[in-house]
Design a protein around this motif. Sequence first.
Motif, short mmCIF file in Angstrom:
data_model
loop_
_atom_site.label_atom_id
_atom_site.label_comp_id
_atom_site.label_asym_id
_atom_site.label_seq_id
_atom_site.Cartn_x
_atom_site.Cartn_y
_atom_site.Cartn_z
N ARG A 1 2.17 5.14 -3.16
CA ARG A 1 3.22 4.27 -2.66
C ARG A 1 3.87 3.67 -3.90
O ARG A 1 3.21 3.03 -4.72
N ARG B 1 -1.49 5.46 4.35
CA ARG B 1 -0.06 5.67 4.51
C ARG B 1 0.48 4.83 5.67
O ARG B 1 -0.19 4.66 6.67
N TRP C 1 -1.73 10.99 -2.86
CA TRP C 1 -0.69 10.16 -2.27
C TRP C 1 -0.45 8.90 -3.10
O TRP C 1 -1.39 8.36 -3.70
N ASP D 1 3.95 2.68 -9.38
CA ASP D 1 3.28 3.60 -8.46
C ASP D 1 1.85 3.16 -8.20
O ASP D 1 1.11 2.86 -9.14
N ALA E 1 10.21 0.46 -1.12
CA ALA E 1 8.92 1.14 -1.26
C ALA E 1 9.11 2.54 -0.70
O ALA E 1 9.89 2.75 0.24
N TYR E 2 8.42 3.48 -1.31
CA TYR E 2 8.42 4.83 -0.76
C TYR E 2 7.04 5.44 -0.94
O TYR E 2 6.27 5.06 -1.81
N GLU E 3 6.73 6.37 -0.04
CA GLU E 3 5.46 7.09 -0.09
C GLU E 3 5.75 8.55 -0.35
O GLU E 3 6.76 9.10 0.11
#
Length: 157
Positions: free
Chosen positions: A104, A136, A102, A128, A92-94
């Motif tokens: 994730r 976050r 924003w 996404d 996972a990335y933000e």
Amino acid sequence: MNDAQRQPLPPFTQETAAEKVQLAENGWNSRDPSKVALAYTVDSQWRNRAEFVNGREAIVAFLTRKWQRELDYRLIKELWAFSGDRIAVRFAYEWHDDSGNWFRSFGNENWEFNDGGLMHKRYACINDLPICVDDRRFHWPLGRRPDDHPGLSALDF
């Protein structure tokens, strides 16, 4: 480091597969396309979402575009499975776009390595999820994730 070899080498054990995943996470969190590309063979083959990327030069171009669009990128990878010269990862990335929205992004990757430990094939499926800034969960200075920051399982992702 010799371009023909990148430790740890296959066949992977639980320990070396986890080390390979952590090294990949660290590399991607650097957001340095040229550095990241060195973990892949010169003729590496990728499928990233619906995009096909072949070779290091194309990887550098792809990652340059990616990190121009995905700002303040922070990534966590976790070993899912391994066997011989293959590793499966969930991640996972933000990140946010240039309008401050924003996201994730969640996904899975399947990796195949050559005998020298360079990744030859990478298949990534990614979704996404728009998130509010207050939602976050990846809070660390840009760069390598600190050792004391929770991983995906600890975050319940």
